[in-house]
Design a protein around this motif. Structure first.
Motif, PDB file in Angstrom:
ATOM      1  N   HIS A   1     -32.154  65.495 -40.837  1.00 17.44           N
ATOM      2  CA  HIS A   1     -33.030  66.237 -41.762  1.00 17.44           C
ATOM      3  C   HIS A   1     -32.237  66.779 -42.960  1.00 17.44           C
ATOM      4  O   HIS A   1     -32.245  67.975 -43.248  1.00 17.44           O
ATOM      5  CB  HIS A   1     -33.731  67.382 -41.018  1.00 17.44           C
TER       6      HIS A   1
ATOM      7  N   HIS B   1     -31.422  67.408 -46.855  1.00 19.02           N
ATOM      8  CA  HIS B   1     -31.978  67.500 -48.207  1.00 19.02           C
ATOM      9  C   HIS B   1     -30.813  67.787 -49.140  1.00 19.02           C
ATOM     10  O   HIS B   1     -29.967  68.630 -48.843  1.00 19.02           O
ATOM     11  CB  HIS B   1     -33.004  68.631 -48.320  1.00 19.02           C
TER      12      HIS B   1
ATOM     13  N   GLU C   1     -41.315  68.721 -39.126  1.00 21.48           N
ATOM     14  CA  GLU C   1     -41.207  67.504 -39.923  1.00 21.48           C
ATOM     15  C   GLU C   1     -40.460  66.446 -39.132  1.00 21.48           C
ATOM     16  O   GLU C   1     -39.819  66.732 -38.135  1.00 21.48           O
ATOM     17  CB  GLU C   1     -40.403  67.772 -41.204  1.00 21.48           C
TER      18      GLU C   1
HETATM   19 ZN   LIG Z   1     -37.509  69.263 -44.778  1.00 18.96          ZN
END
Ligand SMILES: [Zn+2]
Ligand SMILES: [Zn+2]
Ligand SMILES: [Zn+2]
Length: 295
Positions: free
Chosen positions: A226, A228, A287
């Motif tokens: 995950h 970013h 998510e």
């Molecule tokens: Zn995220």
């Protein structure tokens, strides 16, 4: 090199470009050369870009607050957007005028143009030579720009000499279209960088794979997912990730690993890292926690 020095050089470049703009507009009107006018648009665009960059860089240095929690760094993107918008309008105006002149050629005072071009090469050359001694990126960019402008003047000189000895007045309109395309090329190249930042594209340096590898290779780390990775304004980099630690670590090990991961990210040039630590099969996110696709 103090900050004051670099601001002074940029201020000088601003006034130089503004000065050239006025010279070229006067020259364009006196000689009736659309090529001179299109170079004036170019220099006006440069002056406005520099002015906005100085203004927005000042605003961007404001500290974060409750309304703008990232701070005001993206202000610096606004300057580029406004300048690009103005330049595109200027270029459209020039191209329309140039096409009209190709269909109905107008008389041009080529001899006067030769004098203007000589003066332009001289003054612009001195300015470029002076500015390129600057150290910061924006100063280097301004210096490079001024050399481009010298080339522009050289082309104007060549065109005016050709028009003086032949009657090919079309050269002026064609050169102005050439200048316009050059301006557009610069605008779109610059816009692409701005749009990449606004689209939160991952920065090129360091690569996201490199960040992932450094974190994965740290002792005690079982998995990274995950991710970013984005930038505030092209320079300041932000990074978030979920980190799965090995099971059965005591709390002092965990603290040490957490500190190490943050330190490594800072060393790689990440300005703001947020890591969420979790145990195997306990992902905190609703998510998708799977790996990123290659796009
Ligand atoms: Zn995220
Ligand atoms: Zn320029
Ligand atoms: Zn997770």
């Amino acid at each position: 090199m103090t900050h004051k020095h670099s601001a002074n050089r940029l201020t000088l470049a601003f006034f130089l470009n503004f000065f050239f703009t006025i010279i070229e507009i006067v020259g364009g009107i006196l000689t009736n050369s659309i090529a001179l006018i299109s170079d004036a648009i170019h220099d006006l665009g440069d002056a406005v870009s520099i002015g906005l960059a100085v203004y927005f860089e000042h605003k961007a240095s404001k500290k974060p607050d409750h309304e703008f929690t990232y701070g005001y760094h993206r202000y610096s993107l606004l300057g580029a957007l406004i300048a690009a918008f103005g330049l595109v309008i200027g270029v459209i105006f020039i191209i329309i005028e140039a096409v009209k002149r190709i269909m109905n050629p107008e008389a041009i005072n080529a001899e006067l143009m030769i004098y203007f071009a000589f003066a332009g090469i001289l003054i612009n050359g001195i300015a470029a030579w002076h500015t390129q001694k600057g150290k910061t990126l924006s100063e280097k960019a301004v210096g490079l720009h001024l050399w481009e402008d010298v080339i522009g003047w050289a082309l104007l000189l060549l065109a005016s000499i050709l028009m003086h000895y032949t009657d090919l007045l079309l050269i002026d309109a064609i050169l102005s279209i050439g200048f316009s395309l050059f301006i557009l090329f610069h605008v779109f190249r610059h816009l692409k960088k701005v749009i990449d930042v606004l689209m939160e594209k991952a920065p090129n340096e360091p690569k996201i794979e490199e960040l992932r590898k450094v974190l994965m290779d740290t002792d005690g780390v079982n998995d990274i997912h995950h991710l970013h990775y984005w930038s505030l304004e092209g320079d300041k980099k932000l990074f978030t990730a979920h980190v799965v630690l090995e099971p059965n670590l005591d709390s002092s090990d965990t603290d040490r690993i957490q500190r190490k991961l943050h330190d490594q990210l800072h060393q790689l040039g990440i300005d703001h890292a947020t890591l969420e630590f979790e145990k195997e099969d306990e992902c905190m996110s609703k998510e998708d926690c799977g790996p990123l696709s290659d796009g």
